[in-house]
Design a protein around this motif. Sequence first.
Motif, PDB file in Angstrom:
ATOM      1  N   SER A 188       9.189  25.832  39.857  1.00  0.00           N
ATOM      2  CA  SER A 188      10.469  25.768  39.138  1.00  0.00           C
ATOM      3  C   SER A 188      10.324  26.305  37.712  1.00  0.00           C
ATOM      4  O   SER A 188       9.398  25.944  36.992  1.00  0.00           O
ATOM      5  N   SER A 189      11.236  27.158  37.304  1.00  0.00           N
ATOM      6  CA  SER A 189      11.312  27.765  35.962  1.00  0.00           C
ATOM      7  C   SER A 189      10.217  28.788  35.682  1.00  0.00           C
ATOM      8  O   SER A 189      10.164  29.346  34.586  1.00  0.00           O
ATOM      9  N   LEU A 190       9.331  29.039  36.645  1.00  0.00           N
ATOM     10  CA  LEU A 190       8.267  30.015  36.409  1.00  0.00           C
ATOM     11  C   LEU A 190       8.714  31.400  36.856  1.00  0.00           C
ATOM     12  O   LEU A 190       9.353  31.565  37.904  1.00  0.00           O
ATOM     13  N   HIS A 191       8.343  32.410  36.060  1.00  0.00           N
ATOM     14  CA  HIS A 191       8.591  33.792  36.463  1.00  0.00           C
ATOM     15  C   HIS A 191       7.743  34.094  37.694  1.00  0.00           C
ATOM     16  O   HIS A 191       6.589  33.651  37.787  1.00  0.00           O
ATOM     17  N   PRO A 192       8.272  34.841  38.658  1.00  0.00           N
ATOM     18  CA  PRO A 192       7.493  35.138  39.868  1.00  0.00           C
ATOM     19  C   PRO A 192       6.115  35.730  39.593  1.00  0.00           C
ATOM     20  O   PRO A 192       5.174  35.500  40.368  1.00  0.00           O
ATOM     21  N   ASP A 193       5.980  36.464  38.479  1.00  0.00           N
ATOM     22  CA  ASP A 193       4.674  37.066  38.181  1.00  0.00           C
ATOM     23  C   ASP A 193       3.619  36.022  37.826  1.00  0.00           C
ATOM     24  O   ASP A 193       2.418  36.323  37.843  1.00  0.00           O
ATOM     25  N   LEU A 194       4.050  34.796  37.461  1.00  0.00           N
ATOM     26  CA  LEU A 194       3.093  33.746  37.134  1.00  0.00           C
ATOM     27  C   LEU A 194       2.585  33.012  38.372  1.00  0.00           C
ATOM     28  O   LEU A 194       1.579  32.290  38.294  1.00  0.00           O
ATOM     29  N   LEU A 195       3.246  33.185  39.507  1.00  0.00           N
ATOM     30  CA  LEU A 195       2.921  32.384  40.680  1.00  0.00           C
ATOM     31  C   LEU A 195       1.536  32.676  41.268  1.00  0.00           C
ATOM     32  O   LEU A 195       0.846  31.742  41.708  1.00  0.00           O
ATOM     33  N   PRO A 196       1.072  33.932  41.309  1.00  0.00           N
ATOM     34  CA  PRO A 196      -0.309  34.139  41.787  1.00  0.00           C
ATOM     35  C   PRO A 196      -1.335  33.423  40.913  1.00  0.00           C
ATOM     36  O   PRO A 196      -2.313  32.857  41.434  1.00  0.00           O
ATOM     37  N   ALA A 197      -1.126  33.431  39.585  1.00  0.00           N
ATOM     38  CA  ALA A 197      -2.048  32.712  38.694  1.00  0.00           C
ATOM     39  C   ALA A 197      -1.975  31.215  38.938  1.00  0.00           C
ATOM     40  O   ALA A 197      -3.001  30.514  38.927  1.00  0.00           O
ATOM     41  N   LEU A 198      -0.765  30.699  39.175  1.00  0.00           N
ATOM     42  CA  LEU A 198      -0.620  29.270  39.477  1.00  0.00           C
ATOM     43  C   LEU A 198      -1.344  28.928  40.778  1.00  0.00           C
ATOM     44  O   LEU A 198      -2.001  27.885  40.877  1.00  0.00           O
ATOM     45  N   ALA A 199      -1.234  29.797  41.777  1.00  0.00           N
ATOM     46  CA  ALA A 199      -1.924  29.552  43.047  1.00  0.00           C
ATOM     47  C   ALA A 199      -3.432  29.494  42.839  1.00  0.00           C
ATOM     48  O   ALA A 199      -4.112  28.624  43.409  1.00  0.00           O
ATOM     49  N   ARG A 200      -3.963  30.401  42.029  1.00  0.00           N
ATOM     50  CA  ARG A 200      -5.410  30.377  41.765  1.00  0.00           C
ATOM     51  C   ARG A 200      -5.813  29.089  41.045  1.00  0.00           C
ATOM     52  O   ARG A 200      -6.885  28.523  41.298  1.00  0.00           O
ATOM     53  N   LEU A 201      -4.961  28.618  40.137  1.00  0.00           N
ATOM     54  CA  LEU A 201      -5.234  27.371  39.442  1.00  0.00           C
ATOM     55  C   LEU A 201      -5.232  26.187  40.416  1.00  0.00           C
ATOM     56  O   LEU A 201      -6.103  25.304  40.360  1.00  0.00           O
ATOM     57  N   ILE A 202      -4.263  26.154  41.323  1.00  0.00           N
ATOM     58  CA  ILE A 202      -4.179  25.080  42.311  1.00  0.00           C
ATOM     59  C   ILE A 202      -5.407  25.080  43.215  1.00  0.00           C
ATOM     60  O   ILE A 202      -6.007  24.031  43.492  1.00  0.00           O
ATOM     61  N   ILE A 203      -5.808  26.259  43.668  1.00  0.00           N
ATOM     62  CA  ILE A 203      -6.985  26.368  44.544  1.00  0.00           C
ATOM     63  C   ILE A 203      -8.238  25.899  43.814  1.00  0.00           C
ATOM     64  O   ILE A 203      -9.097  25.202  44.384  1.00  0.00           O
ATOM     65  N   TYR A 204      -8.338  26.234  42.541  1.00  0.00           N
ATOM     66  CA  TYR A 204      -9.501  25.795  41.750  1.00  0.00           C
ATOM     67  C   TYR A 204      -9.487  24.273  41.585  1.00  0.00           C
ATOM     68  O   TYR A 204     -10.523  23.608  41.730  1.00  0.00           O
ATOM     69  N   ALA A 205      -8.317  23.716  41.306  1.00  0.00           N
ATOM     70  CA  ALA A 205      -8.225  22.263  41.107  1.00  0.00           C
ATOM     71  C   ALA A 205      -8.529  21.498  42.389  1.00  0.00           C
ATOM     72  O   ALA A 205      -9.031  20.369  42.347  1.00  0.00           O
ATOM     73  N   ALA A 206      -8.247  22.108  43.549  1.00  0.00           N
ATOM     74  CA  ALA A 206      -8.476  21.440  44.828  1.00  0.00           C
ATOM     75  C   ALA A 206      -9.954  21.250  45.129  1.00  0.00           C
ATOM     76  O   ALA A 206     -10.302  20.532  46.075  1.00  0.00           O
ATOM     77  N   ILE A 207     -10.816  21.839  44.344  1.00  0.00           N
ATOM     78  CA  ILE A 207     -12.254  21.605  44.516  1.00  0.00           C
ATOM     79  C   ILE A 207     -12.588  20.158  44.187  1.00  0.00           C
ATOM     80  O   ILE A 207     -13.451  19.535  44.820  1.00  0.00           O
ATOM     81  N   ASN A 208     -11.880  19.587  43.207  1.00  0.00           N
ATOM     82  CA  ASN A 208     -12.213  18.254  42.700  1.00  0.00           C
ATOM     83  C   ASN A 208     -11.238  17.161  43.111  1.00  0.00           C
ATOM     84  O   ASN A 208     -11.530  15.981  42.916  1.00  0.00           O
ATOM     85  N   THR A 209     -10.077  17.523  43.635  1.00  0.00           N
ATOM     86  CA  THR A 209      -9.100  16.512  44.026  1.00  0.00           C
ATOM     87  C   THR A 209      -8.304  17.016  45.217  1.00  0.00           C
ATOM     88  O   THR A 209      -8.083  18.223  45.355  1.00  0.00           O
ATOM     89  N   GLN A 210      -7.879  16.100  46.082  1.00  0.00           N
ATOM     90  CA  GLN A 210      -7.035  16.498  47.197  1.00  0.00           C
ATOM     91  C   GLN A 210      -5.638  16.801  46.670  1.00  0.00           C
ATOM     92  O   GLN A 210      -5.074  16.035  45.887  1.00  0.00           O
ATOM     93  N   LEU A 211      -5.080  17.914  47.116  1.00  0.00           N
ATOM     94  CA  LEU A 211      -3.788  18.371  46.610  1.00  0.00           C
ATOM     95  C   LEU A 211      -2.803  18.581  47.756  1.00  0.00           C
ATOM     96  O   LEU A 211      -3.151  19.161  48.789  1.00  0.00           O
ATOM     97  N   ILE A 212      -1.583  18.100  47.553  1.00  0.00           N
ATOM     98  CA  ILE A 212      -0.466  18.412  48.441  1.00  0.00           C
ATOM     99  C   ILE A 212       0.578  19.110  47.590  1.00  0.00           C
ATOM    100  O   ILE A 212       1.007  18.584  46.556  1.00  0.00           O
ATOM    101  N   VAL A 213       0.967  20.304  47.991  1.00  0.00           N
ATOM    102  CA  VAL A 213       1.928  21.114  47.238  1.00  0.00           C
ATOM    103  C   VAL A 213       3.165  21.317  48.093  1.00  0.00           C
ATOM    104  O   VAL A 213       3.078  21.816  49.218  1.00  0.00           O
ATOM    105  N   VAL A 214       4.320  20.889  47.575  1.00  0.00           N
ATOM    106  CA  VAL A 214       5.601  21.095  48.245  1.00  0.00           C
ATOM    107  C   VAL A 214       6.300  22.254  47.554  1.00  0.00           C
ATOM    108  O   VAL A 214       6.536  22.207  46.344  1.00  0.00           O
TER     109      VAL A 214
END
Length: 387
Positions: free
Chosen positions: A315-341
């Motif tokens: 929400s409110s993010l420019h589409p060009d930021l979404l690949p970077a957000l995905a990489r951040l989520i994947i990195y964070a999932a190394i240390n914590t279980q993540l559910i993304v809706v």
Amino acid sequence: MLNTLAICNYRSLRRFVTPLKQLTLISGPNGSGKSSLYRALKLLADTARGTLVASLSREGGLASTLWAGPESFSAGMKRGDEPIEGTARKEPVGLKLGVRGEDFGYAVDLGLPIPRVTAFGQDPEIKTECIWHGEKLRPSSLMVERKNAVVRVRRDNGDWDVIASNLKPFESMMEMIADPERAAEVLRLREEIRSWRFYDHFRTDADAPARQARIGTYSPVLTHDGSDLAAALQTIREIGDAQALSQTVADAFPGAEVEVTSHHGRFAVSMRQHGLLRPLDSAELSDGTLRYLLLTAALLTPRPPALMVLNEPESSLHPDLLPALARLIIYAAINTQLIVVSHSSRLIAALKEDEDCLSLELEKDLGDTRIVGQQELDKPSWNWLSR
């Protein structure tokens, strides 16, 4: 790690059982049940915090949250040959929530109150709760069982000890039982569930808490409203993964660098961007930039929870930021279980590039939420405790 989520009779989730992985992506069209799944997870967390009944009341009470369709569909109803109509009930009315992890499983069953003279006659009642060990709930795997007001715990020799006999209908055993010797399983699971974090639609307007300077204290966990953003970012820089913070910001905003300034102990966020002669303070940051920084502070927490759930982080993010957000989520999932809706096709596609991401797409059939392509035999095995 949680490996199974089960929901029964909560809004459109009539008989919903799904596997979970370290990173699970929930997608689907509007109205498919994504928000209901997110809220059901929050209700599960509320059992350990003692706010389950209050949370249900804010949703309109148990009657408003129960599945509104028939208890079951006949073959003719499914084909469209017969009208959709209710039949004689075979099971008691109940809303059931449960999760199973690598060590323990937990389930709670809420039902309608027993008729009695009280001003609180609409409050839902907790009928059963249980904790079990192993993959499947069966009598031999039960470790802790609550039925109505009585809670009992299985001893090492297989016998049962009653450790509470007067629980109120609105009290969860996860909240009330605190015996480290006889009910260590309850304490362990309670603390794990209490560590779950939910982030949903940070405010980014001009008066948003994240834009205001605040007294800074160590903040390893970002608050739900993001009011301690500056302190959380500085905490990551000092006792967390400072390199990941810098790389994450640069990944989304090439040449940019986040700064945290302190004036008489009040922390504020600013950002240096390539080509500008001065940093932009928090009031000048765009909504999308501020939201990305909030998500960064949440995901790079120096104190990873057992589970983190993000509801529509795009929400409110420019589409060009979404690949970077995905990489951040994947990195964070190394240390914590993540559910993304999410309903963003670009974020969904970027997350699916991770081979370890479990992608679940929801759809509705006759108002019933289900996973696209999931057959009855594909569901993880699941039993509920009888009343």
